[in-house]
Design a protein around this motif. Structure first.
Motif, mmCIF file in Angstrom:
data_model
loop_
_atom_site.group_PDB
_atom_site.id
_atom_site.type_symbol
_atom_site.label_atom_id
_atom_site.label_comp_id
_atom_site.label_asym_id
_atom_site.label_seq_id
_atom_site.Cartn_x
_atom_site.Cartn_y
_atom_site.Cartn_z
ATOM 1 N N THR A 120 -2.115 10.944 4.366
ATOM 2 C CA THR A 120 -1.121 9.885 4.487
ATOM 3 C C THR A 120 -0.231 10.159 5.695
ATOM 4 O O THR A 120 -0.140 11.300 6.166
ATOM 5 C CB THR A 120 -0.244 9.818 3.239
ATOM 6 O OG1 THR A 120 0.508 11.048 3.129
ATOM 7 C CG2 THR A 120 -1.089 9.631 1.979
ATOM 8 N N PRO A 134 -2.000 -7.223 6.022
ATOM 9 C CA PRO A 134 -2.615 -7.015 4.706
ATOM 10 C C PRO A 134 -3.935 -7.753 4.517
ATOM 11 O O PRO A 134 -4.856 -7.222 3.904
ATOM 12 C CB PRO A 134 -1.544 -7.516 3.725
ATOM 13 C CG PRO A 134 -0.246 -7.340 4.469
ATOM 14 C CD PRO A 134 -0.577 -7.622 5.905
ATOM 15 N N VAL A 137 -6.759 -5.768 6.107
ATOM 16 C CA VAL A 137 -7.082 -4.580 5.311
ATOM 17 C C VAL A 137 -7.887 -4.976 4.078
ATOM 18 O O VAL A 137 -8.882 -4.322 3.734
ATOM 19 C CB VAL A 137 -5.799 -3.828 4.897
ATOM 20 C CG1 VAL A 137 -6.131 -2.661 3.965
ATOM 21 C CG2 VAL A 137 -5.060 -3.321 6.132
ATOM 22 N N GLU A 138 -7.513 -6.068 3.450
ATOM 23 C CA GLU A 138 -8.224 -6.523 2.260
ATOM 24 C C GLU A 138 -9.671 -6.884 2.601
ATOM 25 O O GLU A 138 -10.603 -6.541 1.861
ATOM 26 C CB GLU A 138 -7.512 -7.731 1.656
ATOM 27 C CG GLU A 138 -8.197 -8.290 0.412
ATOM 28 C CD GLU A 138 -8.366 -7.242 -0.685
ATOM 29 O OE1 GLU A 138 -9.467 -7.184 -1.283
ATOM 30 O OE2 GLU A 138 -7.410 -6.472 -0.924
ATOM 31 N N ALA A 141 -11.584 -3.663 3.362
ATOM 32 C CA ALA A 141 -11.792 -2.901 2.132
ATOM 33 C C ALA A 141 -12.918 -3.505 1.309
ATOM 34 O O ALA A 141 -13.771 -2.787 0.766
ATOM 35 C CB ALA A 141 -10.498 -2.859 1.309
ATOM 36 N N ALA A 222 -6.078 2.246 7.172
ATOM 37 C CA ALA A 222 -5.394 1.777 5.957
ATOM 38 C C ALA A 222 -6.412 1.436 4.873
ATOM 39 O O ALA A 222 -6.161 1.660 3.673
ATOM 40 C CB ALA A 222 -4.523 0.558 6.277
ATOM 41 N N THR A 223 -7.562 0.928 5.278
ATOM 42 C CA THR A 223 -8.639 0.633 4.333
ATOM 43 C C THR A 223 -9.176 1.917 3.710
ATOM 44 O O THR A 223 -9.394 1.997 2.495
ATOM 45 C CB THR A 223 -9.773 -0.119 5.049
ATOM 46 O OG1 THR A 223 -9.273 -1.367 5.531
ATOM 47 C CG2 THR A 223 -10.939 -0.366 4.115
ATOM 48 N N ARG A 226 -6.764 3.040 1.096
ATOM 49 C CA ARG A 226 -6.794 2.203 -0.105
ATOM 50 C C ARG A 226 -8.008 2.540 -0.972
ATOM 51 O O ARG A 226 -7.893 2.673 -2.199
ATOM 52 C CB ARG A 226 -6.831 0.727 0.272
ATOM 53 C CG ARG A 226 -7.028 -0.177 -0.942
ATOM 54 C CD ARG A 226 -7.131 -1.630 -0.577
ATOM 55 N NE ARG A 226 -5.880 -2.143 -0.074
ATOM 56 C CZ ARG A 226 -5.630 -3.450 0.109
ATOM 57 N NH1 ARG A 226 -6.549 -4.343 -0.227
ATOM 58 N NH2 ARG A 226 -4.481 -3.848 0.588
ATOM 59 N N GLU A 229 -7.833 5.724 -3.012
ATOM 60 C CA GLU A 229 -7.045 5.627 -4.247
ATOM 61 C C GLU A 229 -7.847 5.005 -5.386
ATOM 62 O O GLU A 229 -7.503 5.174 -6.552
ATOM 63 C CB GLU A 229 -5.779 4.803 -3.989
ATOM 64 C CG GLU A 229 -4.824 5.429 -2.987
ATOM 65 C CD GLU A 229 -4.439 6.845 -3.391
ATOM 66 O OE1 GLU A 229 -4.069 7.049 -4.560
ATOM 67 O OE2 GLU A 229 -4.533 7.753 -2.540
ATOM 68 N N GLU A 230 -8.912 4.285 -5.068
ATOM 69 C CA GLU A 230 -9.711 3.625 -6.095
ATOM 70 C C GLU A 230 -10.753 4.547 -6.721
ATOM 71 O O GLU A 230 -11.396 4.162 -7.699
ATOM 72 C CB GLU A 230 -10.429 2.410 -5.497
ATOM 73 C CG GLU A 230 -9.498 1.320 -5.011
ATOM 74 C CD GLU A 230 -10.245 0.157 -4.379
ATOM 75 O OE1 GLU A 230 -9.586 -0.775 -3.894
ATOM 76 O OE2 GLU A 230 -11.490 0.177 -4.380
#
Length: 424
Positions: A120, A134, A137-138, A141, A222-223, A226, A229-230
């Motif tokens: 991070t 955002p 990134v979505e 991702a 950033a992807t 993310r 974290e999944e």
């Protein structure tokens, strides 16, 4: 996938992976299946050109075309699986780090591609310098999640100190490369695998002393975070595909990213400025106008507006206006950035344009920005690049610049080596 040992330094942790590469016998040419990074392929004609270059061009994975987002991402996954089954793409036999070389246009660039352990911004190992959008990134991702692959490496830089990493790179490039090709932009590309345990250890130890700056790929970084974290840790999702360049040895070029205001005609843009900026018409060609812009930036914020067949230099903003519109809670170096003044003062305050994809397009190529503005009846806001030292200094302070503030290059060609998380 190698894991971080208990004695590892708090620096970059780059590990080998089994690269997915095109099988030369199954494609027209390696050059024909490569592409610029996904966010550089901005024009429909550019996308069509790449799709037409070869039926297996990598753009069919990084920018699949379909009516809905979900369909696009599934189409990319199906295409990737089919190419693997047909032998168009194949994994290398053993994990490796890859030395990557680009040369052309007076530039020689060498670096190492590998799977980098994610961190991070608070950890201070990998430093972003730009904000992200955002929705982008979505989208990235969803594509990575569906394909379970890193389809193109991010571009990261570090400042080396002449340790063993550089020696391994320079020794490796004297061997026969895994591949060599020349893309249509005239750049020559070569790739080598590093598999020797001693060389891998040398590179790992050398990089562990450094932090890196994200030069290109903020949305993909950033992807990566993310998606990490999944997934339960440890897992292959704790690593992401990157190209690391030592800019002490191989400096990058820093160029600006221009803005295209799709719905604001040049005349309206100029009228809205009033007395807030000095406005001068610049006669002559686009290169001459860009030279005038470069000269004006030595005295402060400056922009070049184009799109109606003319060029207007906009500079000398009203200091009181800047004081009212630019946030005061950031370092002076951030407050005086052209991108900061553009977004806070011009876009938000004078032009009232939201930072929305329908309103603003971000274009790397100067001529393309002007041409599209003329075609759409909009305004191209042409920018002057920021110095790398300013970018790095702000990143170290934990201060992000407005998104799409810089374009570092040359960027790695997409399609030379991919990473499948199923193989790690």
């Amino acid at each position: 996938m190698m894991s971080r040992g208990p004695a590892a330094n708090d620096g970059l942790h780059l590990v080998p992976f089994r690269g997915l590469r095109y099988v030369p016998e199954r494609v027209g040419s390696l050059a024909a299946v490569t592409s610029p990074p996904y966010d550089v392929v901005v024009r429909p004609d550019g996308l069509h050109h790449l799709e037409s270059a070869d039926p297996h061009n990598i753009v069919r994975l990084i920018l699949p075309q379909a009516v809905t987002a979900g369909t696009r991402h599934r189409k990319a996954a199906v295409t990737l699986d089919r190419w693997l089954a047909e032998g168009v793409l194949a994994p290398d036999p053993e994990p490796a780090l890859y030395v990557y070389e680009q040369s052309g246009d007076g530039i020689l660039q060498r670096g190492i591609i590998g799977a980098l352990e994610l961190s991070t911004p608070a950890e201070g190992i990998v430093l972003p310098h730009e904000d992200v959008m955002p929705h982008v990134v979505e989208d990235r991702a969803a594509l990575m999640r569906t394909t379970a692959a890193n389809l193109e490496p991010l571009l990261l830089t570090y400042r080396g100190n002449g340790n063993g990493t550089a020696e391994v790179i320079e020794r490796t490039v004297h061997r026969e490369p895994l591949l060599a090709t020349t893309t249509e932009d005239g750049f020559h590309h070569r790739l080598w695998a590093i598999t020797d345990p001693g060389d891998l250890a040398t590179v790992s130890t050398g990089l562990a002393e450094h932090q890196a700056l994200i030069a290109d790929g903020h949305h993909r970084w950033a992807t990566y975070l993310r998606l990490r974290e999944e997934h339960a840790q440890p897992s292959p999702w704790n690593y992401g595909l990157v190209l690391l360049i030592d800019t002490a040895r191989y400096p990058l070029r820093v160029r600006a990213i221009h803005r295209l205001l799709n719905r604001l005609p040049v005349g309206d843009a100029l009228a809205a400025l009033g007395d807030s900026f000095r406005v001068r018409r610049v006669e002559g060609t686009l290169p001459a106008a860009m030279e005038a812009l470069a000269a004006a930036t030595s005295d402060g914020n400056a922009f070049l507006l184009a799109g109606d067949g003319t060029f207007h230099l906009v500079d000398h903003p009203d200091p009181e206006l800047l004081a009212r519109t630019v946030p005061a809670d950031r370092p002076e170096a951030w407050r005086t950035l052209d991108a900061t003044v553009l977004h806070a003062t011009l876009l938000d305050h004078l032009w009232h344009i939201p930072d929305d994809p329908e309103e603003i397009s971000y274009i790397h190529d100067t001529e393309a920005a002007v041409a599209q503005a003329q075609r759409r009846g909009g305004t191209a806001v042409l920018m002057h690049p920021v110095r790398e030292e300013v970018v790095r200094d702000l990143a170290r302070q934990g201060v992000t610049m407005p998104r799409k503030s810089t374009s570092f290059g040359p960027k790695p060609a997409t399609g030379l080596v991919l990473r499948s998380l199923a193989l790690d």
